[in-house]
Design an enzyme around this catalytic site. Structure first.
Site, PDB file in Angstrom:
ATOM      1  CG  HIS A  49      -0.188  -0.149   2.524  1.00 18.41           C
ATOM      2  ND1 HIS A  49       0.721   0.761   2.993  1.00 18.41           N
ATOM      3  CD2 HIS A  49      -0.207  -1.153   3.431  1.00 18.41           C
ATOM      4  CE1 HIS A  49       1.209   0.333   4.136  1.00 18.41           C
ATOM      5  NE2 HIS A  49       0.672  -0.841   4.423  1.00 18.41           N
TER       6      HIS A  49
HETATM    7  P1  TYD Z   1      -1.443  -2.938   7.755  1.00 12.00           P
HETATM    8  O1  TYD Z   1      -0.913  -1.551   7.739  1.00 12.00           O
HETATM    9  O2  TYD Z   1      -2.398  -3.332   6.682  1.00 12.00           O
HETATM   10  O3  TYD Z   1      -0.233  -3.976   7.755  1.00 12.00           O
HETATM   11  P2  TYD Z   1       0.887  -4.161   6.640  1.00 12.00           P
HETATM   12  O4  TYD Z   1       0.931  -2.912   5.870  1.00 12.00           O
HETATM   13  O5  TYD Z   1       2.170  -4.426   7.366  1.00 12.00           O
HETATM   14  O6  TYD Z   1       0.511  -5.319   5.811  1.00 12.00           O
HETATM   15  O7  TYD Z   1      -2.075  -3.190   9.189  1.00 12.00           O
HETATM   16  C1  TYD Z   1      -2.575  -4.441   9.581  1.00 12.00           C
HETATM   17  C2  TYD Z   1      -3.663  -4.202  10.614  1.00 12.00           C
HETATM   18  O8  TYD Z   1      -3.120  -3.583  11.778  1.00 12.00           O
HETATM   19  C3  TYD Z   1      -4.783  -3.299  10.128  1.00 12.00           C
HETATM   20  O9  TYD Z   1      -6.001  -3.828  10.576  1.00 12.00           O
HETATM   21  C4  TYD Z   1      -4.532  -1.975  10.795  1.00 12.00           C
HETATM   22  C5  TYD Z   1      -3.804  -2.359  12.057  1.00 12.00           C
HETATM   23  N1  TYD Z   1      -2.800  -1.335  12.477  1.00 12.00           N
HETATM   24  C6  TYD Z   1      -3.058  -0.559  13.593  1.00 12.00           C
HETATM   25  O10 TYD Z   1      -4.102  -0.670  14.243  1.00 12.00           O
HETATM   26  N2  TYD Z   1      -2.103   0.347  13.976  1.00 12.00           N
HETATM   27  C7  TYD Z   1      -0.949   0.515  13.307  1.00 12.00           C
HETATM   28  O11 TYD Z   1      -0.102   1.356  13.690  1.00 12.00           O
HETATM   29  C8  TYD Z   1      -0.710  -0.280  12.135  1.00 12.00           C
HETATM   30  C9  TYD Z   1       0.543  -0.120  11.320  1.00 12.00           C
HETATM   31  C10 TYD Z   1      -1.663  -1.204  11.755  1.00 12.00           C
END
Ligand code: TYD
Length: 132
Positions: A49
């Site tokens: 993303h």
């Molecule tokens: P996501 O950013 O999609 O993970 P990645 O980019 O590493 O694949 O986040 C995964 C889940 O965690 C999503 O439901 C949002 C949550 N999240 C938080 O609540 N706080 C945070 O600081 C982050 C980075 C993610």
């Protein structure tokens, strides 16, 4: 601004090594949030993303992984596998993390609190928005 590797202090003595970063030093922003990614199963990818308005600094505290960055025009690839340097990711970049080694631990410092509305999902969507 381009994504770039930033070397951290490494204080070595007979008891082992110590590295650190602190608010805005030597990273070019003030830290609002820290999160970490761990227990990544083999072959999994994270972070497919972009962020609209978020800067990050990524450190491989343990193990290693690859980070792919795209600024809308150009792709960059970095390998992180030492705990005394990290990758500065400027705002507005697409980023993916992959090829995590066993037991790797990715520490990420960001300049904003978590906000799902700050994400851009879908690479084509990102390219359209960044080249609009
Ligand atoms: P996501 O950013 O999609 O993970 P990645 O980019 O590493 O694949 O986040 C995964 C889940 O965690 C999503 O439901 C949002 C949550 N999240 C938080 O609540 N706080 C945070 O600081 C982050 C980075 C993610």
């Amino acid at each position: 601004m381009e994504p770039s590797i930033i070397q951290l202090p490494k204080i070595e003595d007979e008891r082992g090594n110590l590295s650190f970063f602190q608010n805005a030093d030597p990273i070019p922003f003030e830290i609002k949030r820290v999160y970490w990614i761990y227990d990544v199963p083999g072959g999994e990818e994270r972070g497919g993303h972009a962020y609209k308005d978020l800067q990050e600094f990524i450190v491989a505290l343990s193990g290693g992984f690859e980070v792919l960055i795209h600024d809308g025009k150009k792709e960059y690839q970095f390998t992180l596998n030492r705990s005394y340097y990290g990758l500065y990711v400027p705002r507005g970049m697409w980023r993916e993390m992959r090829d995590f080694s066993t037991n790797s631990l990715a520490l990420i410092a960001a300049d904003k609190e978590y906000d799902k509305d700050n994400y851009i999902r879908g690479f084509d969507n990102f390219l359209n928005l960044s080249n609009a």
